[in-house]
Design a protein around this motif. Structure first.
Motif: not given
Length: 160
Positions: A67-69, A71, A97, A99-100
């Motif tokens: 899943w994307p971070r 999420t 990532s 999304d970090d």
């Protein structure tokens, strides 16, 4: 009398020998399971929740793994709003990532998140080398702590 002592010594040596080579492993596992089943707490602590990512979770989320971070960040925010006392991830966020930043912000705001690192064994020309793959630095810095995630299975595939 000497025959009895000799017989006892022989039986003891046979049992010790069988035990030493793992001959009683199945019996020992069953004994551990029996003991754990009879002495486990009967009621759950309402302040402790285990959040698992399983087939049902994957289906409910509707997104493929990983899943994307973002999420995971949303999950952390939701759990924090519900007043959880600790969040421990058994997911290794070792590769950077996009999304970090959002995940690090949620981790830091919660203040109770422990992330996972993973031990990795690699074959080298001189033997097996074990290293640790930690979370991405920005995530590790935001977390309360980092622990090594390793699930040791017994010979029969159970976790004890």
């Amino acid at each position: 009398m000497n025959a009895r002592i000799g017989c006892l010594v022989a039986v003891w040596a046979a049992v010790a020998g069988v035990w030493g080579v793992g001959g009683f492993a199945a019996f020992e596992r069953r004994l551990i399971d029996w003991y754990a089943a009879g002495h486990a707490p009967r009621t759950a602590d309402p302040q402790i929740a285990v959040v698992a990512i399983d087939a049902q979770s994957l289906k409910a989320e509707g997104a493929p793994w990983p899943w994307p971070r973002a999420t995971h960040a949303g999950l952390i925010r939701t759990l924090s709003e519900q007043g959880v006392k600790g969040i421990v991830f058994d997911v290794v966020f070792d590769r950077p990532s996009p999304d970090d930043a959002a995940l690090a912000e949620a981790i830091k705001a919660a203040g109770v998140v422990v992330l996972a690192a993973e031990r990795v064994a690699e074959a080298t020309p001189v033997g097996l080398m074990e290293t640790t793959s930690p979370p991405a630095p920005v995530l590790a810095e935001a977390a309360t702590g980092v622990g090594v995630a390793r699930l040791a299975l017994s010979g029969d595939g159970a976790v004890r």
